[in-house]
Design a protein around this motif. Structure first.
Motif, mmCIF file in Angstrom:
data_model
loop_
_atom_site.group_PDB
_atom_site.id
_atom_site.type_symbol
_atom_site.label_atom_id
_atom_site.label_comp_id
_atom_site.label_asym_id
_atom_site.label_seq_id
_atom_site.Cartn_x
_atom_site.Cartn_y
_atom_site.Cartn_z
ATOM 1 N N ASP A 149 51.233 44.904 50.014
ATOM 2 C CA ASP A 149 52.155 44.286 50.961
ATOM 3 C C ASP A 149 53.114 45.307 51.566
ATOM 4 O O ASP A 149 53.352 45.329 52.774
ATOM 5 C CB ASP A 149 52.952 43.197 50.221
ATOM 6 C CG ASP A 149 53.568 42.194 51.171
ATOM 7 O OD1 ASP A 149 53.226 42.234 52.362
ATOM 8 O OD2 ASP A 149 54.373 41.382 50.705
ATOM 9 N N ASN A 150 53.684 46.173 50.731
ATOM 10 C CA ASN A 150 54.698 47.123 51.208
ATOM 11 C C ASN A 150 54.726 48.311 50.255
ATOM 12 O O ASN A 150 55.429 48.302 49.253
ATOM 13 C CB ASN A 150 56.067 46.434 51.256
ATOM 14 C CG ASN A 150 57.120 47.282 51.945
ATOM 15 O OD1 ASN A 150 56.980 48.497 52.062
ATOM 16 N ND2 ASN A 150 58.178 46.633 52.401
ATOM 17 N N ASN A 200 45.819 41.081 52.403
ATOM 18 C CA ASN A 200 46.253 39.858 51.728
ATOM 19 C C ASN A 200 45.152 39.362 50.790
ATOM 20 O O ASN A 200 44.100 38.899 51.216
ATOM 21 C CB ASN A 200 46.605 38.778 52.763
ATOM 22 C CG ASN A 200 47.240 37.562 52.116
ATOM 23 O OD1 ASN A 200 46.718 37.004 51.150
ATOM 24 N ND2 ASN A 200 48.385 37.164 52.621
ATOM 25 N N LEU A 253 45.900 33.914 56.151
ATOM 26 C CA LEU A 253 47.157 33.928 55.398
ATOM 27 C C LEU A 253 48.031 35.125 55.762
ATOM 28 O O LEU A 253 49.089 35.329 55.199
ATOM 29 C CB LEU A 253 46.872 33.965 53.891
ATOM 30 C CG LEU A 253 46.208 32.730 53.286
ATOM 31 C CD1 LEU A 253 46.129 32.864 51.783
ATOM 32 C CD2 LEU A 253 46.976 31.468 53.645
ATOM 33 N N GLY A 254 47.569 35.941 56.684
ATOM 34 C CA GLY A 254 48.349 37.130 57.046
ATOM 35 C C GLY A 254 49.559 36.746 57.856
ATOM 36 O O GLY A 254 49.756 35.601 58.232
ATOM 37 N N ARG A 255 50.412 37.742 58.109
ATOM 38 C CA ARG A 255 51.555 37.494 58.969
ATOM 39 C C ARG A 255 51.575 38.616 59.991
ATOM 40 O O ARG A 255 51.022 39.686 59.774
ATOM 41 C CB ARG A 255 52.841 37.507 58.136
ATOM 42 C CG ARG A 255 53.087 38.828 57.547
ATOM 43 C CD ARG A 255 54.034 38.797 56.377
ATOM 44 N NE ARG A 255 53.638 39.835 55.476
ATOM 45 C CZ ARG A 255 53.841 41.113 55.712
ATOM 46 N NH1 ARG A 255 54.432 41.506 56.814
ATOM 47 N NH2 ARG A 255 53.439 42.035 54.873
ATOM 48 N N ARG A 275 52.412 41.754 61.734
ATOM 49 C CA ARG A 275 53.034 42.960 61.186
ATOM 50 C C ARG A 275 53.688 43.762 62.289
ATOM 51 O O ARG A 275 53.137 43.894 63.373
ATOM 52 C CB ARG A 275 51.978 43.817 60.492
ATOM 53 C CG ARG A 275 51.659 43.295 59.099
ATOM 54 C CD ARG A 275 50.441 43.978 58.533
ATOM 55 N NE ARG A 275 49.946 43.216 57.401
ATOM 56 C CZ ARG A 275 50.222 43.524 56.135
ATOM 57 N NH1 ARG A 275 50.943 44.570 55.839
ATOM 58 N NH2 ARG A 275 49.766 42.794 55.155
ATOM 59 N N ALA A 325 61.589 46.413 56.555
ATOM 60 C CA ALA A 325 60.580 46.305 55.495
ATOM 61 C C ALA A 325 61.210 46.436 54.117
ATOM 62 O O ALA A 325 60.741 47.196 53.285
ATOM 63 C CB ALA A 325 59.503 47.381 55.689
ATOM 64 N N ILE A 379 61.640 43.917 51.941
ATOM 65 C CA ILE A 379 61.164 42.886 51.010
ATOM 66 C C ILE A 379 59.632 42.922 50.982
ATOM 67 O O ILE A 379 59.009 43.629 51.774
ATOM 68 C CB ILE A 379 61.613 41.464 51.431
ATOM 69 C CG1 ILE A 379 61.115 41.162 52.841
ATOM 70 C CG2 ILE A 379 63.121 41.312 51.332
ATOM 71 C CD1 ILE A 379 61.244 39.706 53.230
ATOM 72 N N PHE A 380 59.029 42.163 50.040
ATOM 73 C CA PHE A 380 57.571 41.967 50.030
ATOM 74 C C PHE A 380 57.316 40.592 50.636
ATOM 75 O O PHE A 380 57.417 39.575 49.940
ATOM 76 C CB PHE A 380 57.026 42.018 48.598
ATOM 77 C CG PHE A 380 57.275 43.320 47.905
ATOM 78 C CD1 PHE A 380 56.490 44.434 48.187
ATOM 79 C CD2 PHE A 380 58.293 43.442 46.974
ATOM 80 C CE1 PHE A 380 56.708 45.645 47.545
ATOM 81 C CE2 PHE A 380 58.528 44.649 46.331
ATOM 82 C CZ PHE A 380 57.731 45.756 46.618
ATOM 83 N N PRO A 381 56.971 40.518 51.946
ATOM 84 C CA PRO A 381 56.904 39.230 52.634
ATOM 85 C C PRO A 381 55.862 38.280 52.056
ATOM 86 O O PRO A 381 56.062 37.074 52.066
ATOM 87 C CB PRO A 381 56.544 39.612 54.075
ATOM 88 C CG PRO A 381 56.810 41.074 54.182
ATOM 89 C CD PRO A 381 56.648 41.640 52.820
ATOM 90 N N ASP A 382 54.722 38.809 51.569
ATOM 91 C CA ASP A 382 53.655 37.937 51.075
ATOM 92 C C ASP A 382 53.949 37.387 49.685
ATOM 93 O O ASP A 382 53.240 36.511 49.199
ATOM 94 C CB ASP A 382 52.315 38.698 51.042
ATOM 95 C CG ASP A 382 51.737 38.898 52.435
ATOM 96 O OD1 ASP A 382 52.168 38.175 53.357
ATOM 97 O OD2 ASP A 382 50.869 39.762 52.607
ATOM 98 N N LEU A 383 54.973 37.919 49.024
ATOM 99 C CA LEU A 383 55.301 37.452 47.677
ATOM 100 C C LEU A 383 56.426 36.421 47.749
ATOM 101 O O LEU A 383 57.181 36.381 48.714
ATOM 102 C CB LEU A 383 55.741 38.641 46.803
ATOM 103 C CG LEU A 383 54.630 39.420 46.077
ATOM 104 C CD1 LEU A 383 53.585 39.941 47.046
ATOM 105 C CD2 LEU A 383 55.217 40.569 45.281
ATOM 106 N N ARG A 430 58.267 31.627 49.959
ATOM 107 C CA ARG A 430 57.592 32.865 50.316
ATOM 108 C C ARG A 430 58.606 33.704 51.097
ATOM 109 O O ARG A 430 59.284 33.190 51.995
ATOM 110 C CB ARG A 430 56.382 32.520 51.188
ATOM 111 C CG ARG A 430 55.418 33.651 51.389
ATOM 112 C CD ARG A 430 54.286 33.144 52.281
ATOM 113 N NE ARG A 430 53.303 34.188 52.485
ATOM 114 C CZ ARG A 430 52.589 34.305 53.600
ATOM 115 N NH1 ARG A 430 52.755 33.441 54.577
ATOM 116 N NH2 ARG A 430 51.707 35.268 53.728
ATOM 117 N N ALA A 448 58.452 35.826 53.375
ATOM 118 C CA ALA A 448 58.276 35.946 54.826
ATOM 119 C C ALA A 448 59.022 34.849 55.579
ATOM 120 O O ALA A 448 59.321 35.001 56.755
ATOM 121 C CB ALA A 448 56.789 35.910 55.181
#
Lengths: 301, 261
Positions: A179-180, A243, A295-297, A299, B106, B108-112, B150, B152
């Motif tokens: 994710d990061n 993801n 499920l992506g966002r 970016r 960036a 945070i961890f958006p998918d978590l 979430r 995000a």
């Protein structure tokens, strides 16, 4: 009336097949998406890792006549070891060369693996020691023993992998790094060291997926995995690059959509050989209307 | 400033938790920092100010070793342990020594989920993770009802708070913030600065890069101004806020008469 009953039963059969094929795509696509998200490599050799798994399973199942569970475990261990070995010998020393350079190297790697298999195992079609004509009636569908085994593998492996990602420290860590990456490193994670685990997971799932695909197809040759490589990359994009849950879901959806598209009441049914076309139409539609994946966002990157 | 004495009675001039000395940093051939030195006294808030492109954010990246070539000395002195040169460490090792960083974007961890973001922030003994989350949520209570969300889906201010909370999960002695107010509405910015003061009251030293110089100096004990990759002005915040040159060059606006036509 009889025809309607037949069509309904056929639809169930197609959904079952679709879920099994979807599980194969989900498991291999998950590995590819983790490798992409964490190792920053689009692994074009992923299909060939699958093929290698299929041949290791063949060796265990046919040549050494072990039982299917032992064969599956042996396969998973072998491909995980292969993936980890290539990580340390080839890919890790080259890290930092950029996504394009590394990914092109995997194109070559896939070519070498594929042709090594042609050399060692030959080009003749192989098949596992399952009775291809026997039929087991599960009530709602009738399946061959091979289909039953792939079904069992699918309904065990996909939830197990999803649970690993959702609840274990390793799963959470891998999702965080995908994710990061910089923030994961700042959070105290050795993002370089995690590569070992990523390749273990990706290699193991590729091996399992390869053996399952070979079972589903009946016969296979060294092109087995390469033939589905682009479907796997489709799953990576479908799910939203990097993801993990998206890849699992994307794989299942793609498998079911491709199988069900051959159902006659669906515009007369798409001819089987055009199934991949259906997959890519799904991909194109998704990219037009939801480019970040299921499920992506979006970016900023 | 408490003056501490090393064994043998020799006075250490000041108790600094972070000493950056003559640090140079570059991206490829682009030299951004041309010799910067700053000190962060233990327990204080230090503001790092300067115009766009002055090298503030690059200095933070150099301290952490993120994507930048660096040289010089960056001494971190954890309480009761030996000083360590951060220049020799990888980013995750810097964190293990007791530093943490909240990047500008960036962060945070958006998918978590929010809860998972906090879990990832915890280092060392995993058994203490739940207790740490409880403590961090105590400091930043607005996260309490967001734990299952979430990340995000959070608003800008909530994201910034989560970014800070994630960093606090490693129980750092020094927390580094890169423009915590960037992109936030003015009333939210006040809230973030209040959080910073609250964290400082609990004993964490802070180094903050900011564009909102006046507001940041209002909560900081000391300020440094960088310009074109070098130190320009530094001093206690109260003095910087009154310094005519500081006002003319870097604080501006506030005292200027509106121009009439």
């Amino acid at each position: 009336m009889l025809n309607e009953w037949h069509m309904g039963s056929l639809l169930l059969q197609l959904i079952y097949n679709g879920l099994v094929e979807g599980a194969i795509l989900a498991l291999t696509g998950l590995g590819a998406t983790l490798v992409w998200g964490i190792q920053r490599v689009a692994n074009f050799a992923h299909g060939d890792y699958m093929t290698l798994g299929a041949y290791v399973a063949f060796l265990l199942d046919v040549t050494w006549s072990t039982n299917p569970v032992v064969a599956a475990i042996g396969t998973v261990v072998a491909t995980a070891a292969l993936a980890v070995g290539l990580h340390f010998i080839l890919l890790r020393p080259l890290r930092g060369r950029g996504l394009v350079a590394l990914s092109l190297i995997t194109v070559g790697l896939g070519l070498v693996l594929r042709n090594a298999l042609f050399l060692v195992a030959g080009s003749q079609p192989r098949q596992y020691a399952f009775n291809q004509t026997a039929v087991i009636d599960l009530g709602f569908v009738r399946v061959a023993p091979a289909e039953l085994w792939t079904g069992i593998a699918a309904i065990t492996a996909v939830p197990a992998v999803a649970a690993m990602l959702a609840w274990t420290p390793l799963g959470k860590t891998m999702r965080a790094v995908a994710d990061n990456r910089d923030l994961a490193e700042i959070s105290g994670i050795d993002t370089d060291g995690i590569g070992l685990y990523v390749w273990i997971v990706a290699g193991a799932l590729a091996g399992l997926g390869g053996a399952m695909l070979a079972l589903v197809q009946g016969t296979f040759d060294p092109n087995l995995g390469f033939n589905v490589l682009f479907l796997i990359l489709t799953v990576v994009v479908l799910g939203g690059i990097g993801n993990a849950f998206g890849a699992l879901l994307g794989g299942l959806v793609l498998g079911v959509v491709m199988e069900v598209s051959t159902w006659p009441p669906f515009f007369g049914g798409v001819p089987t050989q055009y199934q991949p076309v259906v997959g890519f139409v799904v991909l194109i539609l998704l990219l037009m209307f939801r480019p970040q994946g299921i499920l992506g966002r979006a970016r900023v990157l | 400033m408490p003056v501490s004495y090393a064994e043998g009675g020799a006075a250490i001039v000041s108790d600094t938790i972070l000493s950056v000395s003559d640090v140079r940093a570059r991206y490829g051939d682009e030299h951004i920092l041309k010799g910067v030195s700053i000190d962060v006294p233990r327990g204080s808030i230090v503001a790092l100010l300067g115009p766009n492109g002055s090298g503030k954010s690059t200095l933070l990246k150099a301290i952490y070793g993120l994507n930048v070539k660096r040289s010089g000395t960056i001494l971190f002195r954890p309480q009761g342990r030996e000083a360590v040169d951060l220049l020799r460490l990888k980013p995750h090792e810097v964190t293990a020594h007791g530093v943490n960083l909240v990047p500008q974007l960036a962060n945070i961890f958006p998918d978590l989920s929010v809860y998972e973001n906090l879990e990832i922030g915890s280092i060392g003994d995993r058994k203490r993770t739940v207790e740490r989350i409880e403590r961090v949520v105590g400091v930043l209570p607005l996260l309490r009802h967001l734990l299952r969300r979430r990340a995000a889906t959070l608003s800008g201010g909530q994201r910034q708070t989560l970014g800070i909370a994630r960093a606090l999960m490693s129980e750092p002695e020094l927390l580094i913030l890169d423009e915590p107010s960037a992109g936030l509405a003015p009333n939210i910015v006040d809230g973030v600065f209040a959080q910073v003061q609250e964290i400082n009251r609990r004993g964490v030293s802070l180094l903050i890069v900011e564009q909102k110089a006046r507001q940041c100096l209002a909560i900081a004990h000391y300020g440094y101004v960088l310009d074109q990759g070098r130190n320009q002005i530094d001093g206690p915040s109260a003095r910087l806020l009154e310094d005519p040159e500081m006002i003319r060059l870097y604080l501006g606006a506030r005292r200027r008469q509106p121009e009439s036509h």
